[in-house]
Design a protein around this motif. Structure first.
Motif, short mmCIF file in Angstrom:
data_model
loop_
_atom_site.label_atom_id
_atom_site.label_comp_id
_atom_site.label_asym_id
_atom_site.label_seq_id
_atom_site.Cartn_x
_atom_site.Cartn_y
_atom_site.Cartn_z
N LEU A 131 1.30 20.71 2.08
CA LEU A 131 0.87 20.59 3.48
C LEU A 131 1.45 19.35 4.15
CD1 LEU A 131 -2.90 21.60 3.08
CD2 LEU A 131 -0.98 23.05 3.80
N GLY A 132 2.25 18.61 3.40
CA GLY A 132 2.85 17.41 3.97
C GLY A 132 1.96 16.19 3.95
N LYS A 133 0.80 16.29 3.28
CA LYS A 133 -0.10 15.14 3.21
C LYS A 133 0.26 14.26 2.02
CE LYS A 133 -4.05 17.34 5.46
NZ LYS A 133 -5.50 17.68 5.36
N ASN A 134 0.02 12.97 2.19
CA ASN A 134 0.34 12.03 1.12
C ASN A 134 -0.51 12.27 -0.12
OD1 ASN A 134 2.26 10.70 2.66
ND2 ASN A 134 0.80 9.20 3.45
N ILE A 135 0.11 12.17 -1.27
CA ILE A 135 -0.61 12.19 -2.55
C ILE A 135 -0.76 10.75 -2.98
CG2 ILE A 135 -0.59 12.96 -4.94
CD1 ILE A 135 1.23 15.27 -4.08
N VAL A 136 -2.00 10.31 -3.08
CA VAL A 136 -2.29 8.90 -3.34
C VAL A 136 -2.76 8.72 -4.77
CG1 VAL A 136 -3.67 6.90 -2.63
CG2 VAL A 136 -2.90 8.56 -0.92
N SER A 137 -2.28 7.67 -5.41
CA SER A 137 -2.70 7.33 -6.76
C SER A 137 -3.85 6.32 -6.69
CB SER A 137 -1.52 6.73 -7.53
OG SER A 137 -1.93 6.24 -8.78
N TYR A 138 -4.86 6.53 -7.54
CA TYR A 138 -6.01 5.63 -7.59
C TYR A 138 -6.17 5.05 -8.99
CZ TYR A 138 -7.53 7.63 -3.12
OH TYR A 138 -7.60 8.04 -1.81
N SER A 139 -6.75 3.87 -9.04
CA SER A 139 -7.08 3.26 -10.32
C SER A 139 -8.44 2.59 -10.21
CB SER A 139 -6.01 2.22 -10.72
OG SER A 139 -6.02 1.14 -9.79
N TYR A 140 -8.96 2.13 -11.34
CA TYR A 140 -10.23 1.40 -11.30
C TYR A 140 -10.18 0.22 -12.26
CZ TYR A 140 -11.64 3.66 -15.72
OH TYR A 140 -11.71 4.09 -17.02
N HIS A 141 -11.01 -0.77 -11.95
CA HIS A 141 -11.13 -1.97 -12.77
C HIS A 141 -12.61 -2.22 -13.05
CE1 HIS A 141 -6.95 -3.59 -12.00
NE2 HIS A 141 -7.05 -2.67 -11.05
N GLU A 142 -12.91 -2.68 -14.25
CA GLU A 142 -14.26 -3.13 -14.58
C GLU A 142 -14.33 -4.63 -14.36
OE1 GLU A 142 -17.39 -3.27 -18.35
OE2 GLU A 142 -15.76 -1.80 -18.34
N LEU A 143 -15.34 -5.05 -13.59
CA LEU A 143 -15.45 -6.45 -13.17
C LEU A 143 -16.85 -6.98 -13.44
CD1 LEU A 143 -13.92 -5.97 -9.59
CD2 LEU A 143 -12.65 -6.54 -11.67
N ILE A 144 -16.95 -8.30 -13.48
CA ILE A 144 -18.23 -9.00 -13.43
C ILE A 144 -18.29 -9.68 -12.06
CG2 ILE A 144 -19.72 -10.75 -14.45
CD1 ILE A 144 -19.22 -8.43 -16.32
N HIS A 159 -7.03 1.33 -14.83
CA HIS A 159 -7.02 2.62 -15.50
C HIS A 159 -6.91 3.70 -14.42
CE1 HIS A 159 -8.03 1.16 -19.53
NE2 HIS A 159 -8.84 0.31 -18.92
N ASN A 160 -6.22 4.78 -14.76
CA ASN A 160 -6.05 5.86 -13.79
C ASN A 160 -7.40 6.47 -13.42
OD1 ASN A 160 -3.26 5.64 -13.66
ND2 ASN A 160 -2.94 7.07 -15.36
N LEU A 161 -7.53 6.83 -12.15
CA LEU A 161 -8.76 7.43 -11.64
C LEU A 161 -8.40 8.71 -10.91
CD1 LEU A 161 -11.83 7.12 -11.17
CD2 LEU A 161 -11.28 5.93 -9.04
N LEU A 162 -8.95 9.83 -11.39
CA LEU A 162 -8.69 11.13 -10.78
C LEU A 162 -9.81 11.44 -9.79
CD1 LEU A 162 -7.56 13.10 -13.96
CD2 LEU A 162 -6.12 12.00 -12.23
N TYR A 163 -9.53 11.27 -8.51
CA TYR A 163 -10.57 11.40 -7.49
C TYR A 163 -11.10 12.82 -7.39
CZ TYR A 163 -11.82 7.24 -4.91
OH TYR A 163 -12.41 6.06 -4.52
N TYR A 164 -10.25 13.82 -7.63
CA TYR A 164 -10.73 15.19 -7.50
C TYR A 164 -11.77 15.50 -8.57
CZ TYR A 164 -7.82 16.78 -11.44
OH TYR A 164 -7.26 16.96 -12.68
N LYS A 165 -11.65 14.87 -9.74
CA LYS A 165 -12.68 15.05 -10.77
C LYS A 165 -13.92 14.23 -10.45
CE LYS A 165 -10.00 16.47 -14.78
NZ LYS A 165 -9.75 16.25 -16.23
#
Length: 200
Positions: A131-144, A159-165
């Motif tokens: 559809l011409g929309k951007n595919i964005v990559s996400y990650s996550y971090h564990e913090l204090i 670490h990779n984060l799958l937003y659709y899941k």
């Protein structure tokens, strides 16, 4: 004299009855923690003080689990907000004011002035879909983090984060750390070994 005594008793009872607060239809209660106890009705939580006064009114965003009622710890309590089928967590103070915004996808109660959280990050655009929309990559971090929402320590990530899941409540990241003292953190590494870290 007797009439005056009866009048004073009547006035005292009148003041006492009007100042008393009655809470009804309570479904669940927690334990007193830092002078406040969580009470629940109609799928909402509020907090009462040791006099039974409702000091934080019932609201839907106070976070609880089947195993743990909400608590105030270090003056803060977890709240949650649902956006695009994903729960984000933050913290309110004892006045019900939001002090830390709902920006974490996993969060714990504060201990020793610190909380363990997982924060998502938008990393990069890796292409476009049909559809011409951007595919964005996400990650996550564990913090204090501290009670002022400052990062005290980086624990793990990215670490990779799958937003659709995540939107279907699948593959929610898990916190790998826990406090073993006021300034020591035990961290389970990806190889199932452990590290002990000190917060300075």
């Amino acid at each position: 004299m007797r009439a005056l005594t009866l009048m004073l008793v009547f006035l005292f009872c009148s003041v006492d009855s009007t100042s008393a607060q009655q809470l009804e239809n309570i479904e669940k209660i927690g334990d007193f923690h830092e002078g406040l106890m969580a009470v629940s009705k109609n799928n909402s939580w509020g907090f009462i003080d040791s006099n039974g006064t409702l000091v934080i009114d019932f609201r839907k965003d106070i976070a609880a689990t089947p195993e743990q009622s909400p608590i105030f710890s270090n003056g803060l309590c977890l709240i949650k907000e649902e956006r695009e089928n994903i729960f984000y967590y933050g913290y309110i103070n004892t006045k019900g004011e939001t002090l830390i915004p709902t920006e974490y996808i996993v969060a714990t109660a504060f201990e020793h002035g610190f909380a363990r959280v997982i924060k998502p990050y938008k990393t990069e655009v890796i292409g476009t879909n049909v559809l011409g929309k951007n595919i964005v990559s996400y990650s996550y971090h564990e913090l204090i983090i501290t009670t002022t929402n400052k990062m005290a320590m980086h624990i793990r990530g990215p670490h990779n984060l799958l937003y659709y899941k995540l939107k279907s409540q699948q593959d929610i990241p898990v916190i790998h750390s826990k406090f073993i003292s006021s300034h020591l953190i035990l961290v389970r590494e990806d190889n199932d070994k452990f590290s002990i870290l000190k917060i300075e």
